[in-house]
Design a protein around this motif. Structure first.
Motif, PDB file in Angstrom:
ATOM      1  N   PHE A  67      -6.762  -2.090  11.985  1.00 48.74           N
ATOM      2  CA  PHE A  67      -7.280  -0.989  11.170  1.00 48.74           C
ATOM      3  C   PHE A  67      -8.452  -1.512  10.340  1.00 48.74           C
ATOM      4  CE2 PHE A  67      -4.064   2.376  11.539  1.00 48.74           C
ATOM      5  CZ  PHE A  67      -3.066   1.694  12.211  1.00 48.74           C
ATOM      6  N   SER A  68      -9.586  -0.865  10.467  1.00 45.94           N
ATOM      7  CA  SER A  68     -10.735  -1.308   9.674  1.00 45.94           C
ATOM      8  C   SER A  68     -11.421  -0.099   9.048  1.00 45.94           C
ATOM      9  CB  SER A  68     -11.720  -2.102  10.529  1.00 45.94           C
ATOM     10  OG  SER A  68     -12.103  -1.356  11.657  1.00 45.94           O
ATOM     11  N   PRO A  69     -11.429  -0.059   7.718  1.00 40.96           N
ATOM     12  CA  PRO A  69     -12.143   1.013   7.041  1.00 40.96           C
ATOM     13  C   PRO A  69     -13.621   0.666   6.937  1.00 40.96           C
ATOM     14  CG  PRO A  69     -11.075  -0.382   5.436  1.00 40.96           C
ATOM     15  CD  PRO A  69     -10.783  -0.980   6.783  1.00 40.96           C
ATOM     16  N   LYS A  70     -14.428   1.717   6.894  1.00 36.98           N
ATOM     17  CA  LYS A  70     -15.866   1.502   6.711  1.00 36.98           C
ATOM     18  C   LYS A  70     -16.398   2.600   5.802  1.00 36.98           C
ATOM     19  CE  LYS A  70     -17.164  -1.192  10.741  1.00 36.98           C
ATOM     20  NZ  LYS A  70     -15.788  -1.605  11.028  1.00 36.98           N
ATOM     21  N   SER A  71     -17.153   2.174   4.799  1.00 40.68           N
ATOM     22  CA  SER A  71     -17.698   3.129   3.844  1.00 40.68           C
ATOM     23  C   SER A  71     -19.216   3.010   3.848  1.00 40.68           C
ATOM     24  CB  SER A  71     -17.149   2.862   2.440  1.00 40.68           C
ATOM     25  OG  SER A  71     -17.639   3.816   1.514  1.00 40.68           O
ATOM     26  N   PRO A  72     -19.901   3.844   4.616  1.00 38.93           N
ATOM     27  CA  PRO A  72     -21.361   3.749   4.677  1.00 38.93           C
ATOM     28  C   PRO A  72     -22.033   4.192   3.372  1.00 38.93           C
ATOM     29  CG  PRO A  72     -20.574   5.616   5.959  1.00 38.93           C
ATOM     30  CD  PRO A  72     -19.362   4.857   5.515  1.00 38.93           C
ATOM     31  N   ASP A  73     -21.385   5.065   2.639  1.00 32.61           N
ATOM     32  CA  ASP A  73     -21.867   5.491   1.331  1.00 32.61           C
ATOM     33  C   ASP A  73     -20.687   6.040   0.548  1.00 32.61           C
ATOM     34  OD1 ASP A  73     -23.268   8.032   3.288  1.00 32.61           O
ATOM     35  OD2 ASP A  73     -21.575   8.378   1.940  1.00 32.61           O
ATOM     36  N   LYS A  74     -20.930   6.411  -0.706  1.00 34.81           N
ATOM     37  CA  LYS A  74     -19.817   6.807  -1.570  1.00 34.81           C
ATOM     38  C   LYS A  74     -19.108   8.060  -1.090  1.00 34.81           C
ATOM     39  CE  LYS A  74     -21.613   7.176  -5.633  1.00 34.81           C
ATOM     40  NZ  LYS A  74     -21.735   7.311  -7.113  1.00 34.81           N
ATOM     41  N   ALA A  75     -19.785   8.873  -0.291  1.00 34.57           N
ATOM     42  CA  ALA A  75     -19.212  10.153   0.122  1.00 34.57           C
ATOM     43  C   ALA A  75     -18.410  10.059   1.416  1.00 34.57           C
ATOM     44  CB  ALA A  75     -20.322  11.190   0.288  1.00 34.57           C
ATOM     45  N   HIS A  76     -18.453   8.896   2.045  1.00 37.48           N
ATOM     46  CA  HIS A  76     -17.794   8.764   3.348  1.00 37.48           C
ATOM     47  C   HIS A  76     -16.904   7.531   3.395  1.00 37.48           C
ATOM     48  CE1 HIS A  76     -21.345  11.263   4.227  1.00 37.48           C
ATOM     49  NE2 HIS A  76     -20.606  11.803   5.176  1.00 37.48           N
ATOM     50  N   LEU A  77     -15.735   7.715   4.006  1.00 39.87           N
ATOM     51  CA  LEU A  77     -14.849   6.572   4.264  1.00 39.87           C
ATOM     52  C   LEU A  77     -14.196   6.829   5.618  1.00 39.87           C
ATOM     53  CD1 LEU A  77     -13.568   3.919   3.412  1.00 39.87           C
ATOM     54  CD2 LEU A  77     -11.729   5.226   2.326  1.00 39.87           C
ATOM     55  N   ASN A  78     -14.595   6.026   6.594  1.00 36.78           N
ATOM     56  CA  ASN A  78     -14.080   6.205   7.945  1.00 36.78           C
ATOM     57  C   ASN A  78     -13.012   5.165   8.231  1.00 36.78           C
ATOM     58  OD1 ASN A  78     -16.059   8.228   8.230  1.00 36.78           O
ATOM     59  ND2 ASN A  78     -17.579   6.703   8.837  1.00 36.78           N
ATOM     60  N   LEU A  79     -12.128   5.516   9.147  1.00 36.25           N
ATOM     61  CA  LEU A  79     -11.038   4.609   9.533  1.00 36.25           C
ATOM     62  C   LEU A  79     -11.119   4.371  11.026  1.00 36.25           C
ATOM     63  CD1 LEU A  79      -8.480   3.087   8.556  1.00 36.25           C
ATOM     64  CD2 LEU A  79      -7.175   5.133   9.192  1.00 36.25           C
ATOM     65  N   HIS A  80     -11.327   3.126  11.395  1.00 33.80           N
ATOM     66  CA  HIS A  80     -11.392   2.771  12.805  1.00 33.80           C
ATOM     67  C   HIS A  80     -10.125   2.012  13.173  1.00 33.80           C
ATOM     68  CE1 HIS A  80     -13.446   2.205  16.596  1.00 33.80           C
ATOM     69  NE2 HIS A  80     -13.004   0.964  16.587  1.00 33.80           N
ATOM     70  N   ILE A  81      -9.555   2.388  14.307  1.00 33.34           N
ATOM     71  CA  ILE A  81      -8.315   1.743  14.753  1.00 33.34           C
ATOM     72  C   ILE A  81      -8.519   1.205  16.162  1.00 33.34           C
ATOM     73  CG2 ILE A  81      -5.812   1.950  14.910  1.00 33.34           C
ATOM     74  CD1 ILE A  81      -6.099   4.712  13.507  1.00 33.34           C
ATOM     75  N   ASN A  82      -8.331  -0.104  16.300  1.00 32.70           N
ATOM     76  CA  ASN A  82      -8.462  -0.749  17.613  1.00 32.70           C
ATOM     77  C   ASN A  82      -7.103  -0.880  18.289  1.00 32.70           C
ATOM     78  OD1 ASN A  82     -11.253  -1.229  17.469  1.00 32.70           O
ATOM     79  ND2 ASN A  82     -10.926  -3.100  16.287  1.00 32.70           N
ATOM     80  N   SER A  83      -7.131  -0.910  19.608  1.00 28.97           N
ATOM     81  CA  SER A  83      -5.923  -1.205  20.401  1.00 28.97           C
ATOM     82  C   SER A  83      -4.716  -0.414  19.904  1.00 28.97           C
ATOM     83  CB  SER A  83      -5.612  -2.707  20.338  1.00 28.97           C
ATOM     84  OG  SER A  83      -6.704  -3.453  20.795  1.00 28.97           O
ATOM     85  N   LEU A  84      -4.828   0.872  19.938  1.00 29.13           N
ATOM     86  CA  LEU A  84      -3.797   1.745  19.379  1.00 29.13           C
ATOM     87  C   LEU A  84      -2.427   1.474  19.989  1.00 29.13           C
ATOM     88  CD1 LEU A  84      -5.994   4.870  19.033  1.00 29.13           C
ATOM     89  CD2 LEU A  84      -4.390   4.103  17.264  1.00 29.13           C
ATOM     90  N   GLU A  85      -1.403   1.547  19.123  1.00 31.40           N
ATOM     91  CA  GLU A  85      -0.021   1.341  19.532  1.00 31.40           C
ATOM     92  C   GLU A  85       0.799   2.598  19.241  1.00 31.40           C
ATOM     93  OE1 GLU A  85       1.345  -2.050  17.374  1.00 31.40           O
ATOM     94  OE2 GLU A  85      -0.100  -3.431  18.320  1.00 31.40           O
ATOM     95  N   LEU A  86       1.954   2.715  19.883  1.00 25.21           N
ATOM     96  CA  LEU A  86       2.804   3.889  19.683  1.00 25.21           C
ATOM     97  C   LEU A  86       3.143   4.072  18.200  1.00 25.21           C
ATOM     98  CD1 LEU A  86       5.315   3.594  22.673  1.00 25.21           C
ATOM     99  CD2 LEU A  86       3.358   5.140  22.461  1.00 25.21           C
ATOM    100  N   GLY A  87       3.364   2.969  17.513  1.00 25.44           N
ATOM    101  CA  GLY A  87       3.752   3.026  16.107  1.00 25.44           C
ATOM    102  C   GLY A  87       2.640   3.488  15.181  1.00 25.44           C
ATOM    103  N   ASP A  88       1.445   3.629  15.707  1.00 24.35           N
ATOM    104  CA  ASP A  88       0.341   4.134  14.882  1.00 24.35           C
ATOM    105  C   ASP A  88       0.374   5.642  14.768  1.00 24.35           C
ATOM    106  OD1 ASP A  88      -1.911   1.698  16.389  1.00 24.35           O
ATOM    107  OD2 ASP A  88      -0.578   1.508  14.649  1.00 24.35           O
ATOM    108  N   SER A  89       1.211   6.272  15.560  1.00 24.51           N
ATOM    109  CA  SER A  89       1.341   7.729  15.491  1.00 24.51           C
ATOM    110  C   SER A  89       1.795   8.124  14.096  1.00 24.51           C
ATOM    111  CB  SER A  89       2.337   8.239  16.530  1.00 24.51           C
ATOM    112  OG  SER A  89       1.866   8.010  17.833  1.00 24.51           O
ATOM    113  N   ALA A  90       1.027   8.981  13.454  1.00 23.33           N
ATOM    114  CA  ALA A  90       1.285   9.359  12.063  1.00 23.33           C
ATOM    115  C   ALA A  90       0.247  10.389  11.656  1.00 23.33           C
ATOM    116  CB  ALA A  90       1.195   8.143  11.140  1.00 23.33           C
ATOM    117  N   VAL A  91       0.380  10.857  10.419  1.00 24.54           N
ATOM    118  CA  VAL A  91      -0.672  11.674   9.829  1.00 24.54           C
ATOM    119  C   VAL A  91      -1.421  10.792   8.836  1.00 24.54           C
ATOM    120  CG1 VAL A  91      -1.259  13.727   8.508  1.00 24.54           C
ATOM    121  CG2 VAL A  91       0.673  13.791  10.101  1.00 24.54           C
ATOM    122  N   TYR A  92      -2.718  10.766   8.956  1.00 22.94           N
ATOM    123  CA  TYR A  92      -3.553   9.942   8.087  1.00 22.94           C
ATOM    124  C   TYR A  92      -4.315  10.862   7.131  1.00 22.94           C
ATOM    125  CZ  TYR A  92      -2.406   6.148  11.209  1.00 22.94           C
ATOM    126  OH  TYR A  92      -1.712   5.214  11.935  1.00 22.94           O
TER     127      TYR A  92
END
Lengths: 114, 117
Positions: free
Chosen positions: A64-89
């Protein structure tokens, strides 16, 4: 006039894929958060950024890697997704990190990994 | 570490009646904030009410009020004149009062409230 928006609202993908969830807030806040709500409805903080600086990084797999290009944005990148990542974010934002600053939540992104 | 406990997984109340949802927490801090959030089926997290620990007076927002017992570390939510629209998951949450990493919300496990006719 949405305050905190997330895209997509629903995301279905297969194990091993890489995916991103985007978050934007138009409230002028300087602090943003990512929370994860599991299948039992338990909500837990993952990350927080203040003025594009990472200030909270809970015990989260480094896939899981967050990235904030500016104060108004915060993106969440998830690599190699696993079954246990199933959730509401949930993305949230607040003005500052102290005092009684209400956190405004986005509508959530339901991630399903098959 | 701070913990928040909601011992009632589910509660039911009749329309127009009053219901109280329980919440206890554990912290070594003296100054902090407590919140109740509502999550209807739409999934949206909605702030219902908040309480500053240094204030002895219990917070009130229309039909929603809290019973804050600092010594007992208890923070219950009372919903008066319950309405069908009150049906939702209710989460109690804690946040320390100082800045920086303490800005995170620590949530309880939630109480599902059902409102019946």
């Amino acid at each position: 006039d949405t305050a905190v928006s997330q895209t997509p609202k629903y995301l279905v993908t297969q194990m091993g894929n890489d995916k991103s969830i985007k978050c934007e807030q138009n409230l002028g806040h300087d602090t943003m958060y990512w929370y994860k709500q599991d299948s039992k409805k338990f909500l837990k903080i993952m990350f927080s950024y203040n003025n594009k600086e990472l200030i909270i990084n809970e015990t989260v797999p480094n896939r899981f890697s967050p990235k904030s290009p500016d104060k108004a944005h915060l993106n969440l990148h998830i690599n190699s997704l696993e079954l246990g990542d199933s959730a509401v974010y949930f993305c949230a934002s607040s003005q500052g990190t102290g005092e009684l600053n209400e956190q405004y939540f986005g509508p959530g992104t339901r991630l399903t990994v098959t | 570490a701070q913990t928040v406990t909601q011992s009632q997984p589910e509660m039911s109340v009749q329309e127009a009646e009053t219901v109280t949802l329980s919440c206890t927490y554990d912290t070594s801090e003296s100054d902090y904030y407590l919140f109740w959030y509502k999550q209807p089926p739409s999934r949206q997290m909605i702030l219902v009410i908040r309480q500053e620990a240094y204030k002895q007076q219990n917070a009130t927002e229309n039909r929603f009020s809290v019973n804050f017992q600092k010594a007992a570390k208890s923070f219950s939510l009372k919903i008066s004149d319950s309405q069908l629209g009150d049906a939702a998951m209710y989460f109690c949450a804690y946040r320390a009062a100082y800045t920086g990493t303490a800005s995170k919300l620590t949530f309880g496990t939630g109480t599902r409230l059902q409102v019946t006719l």
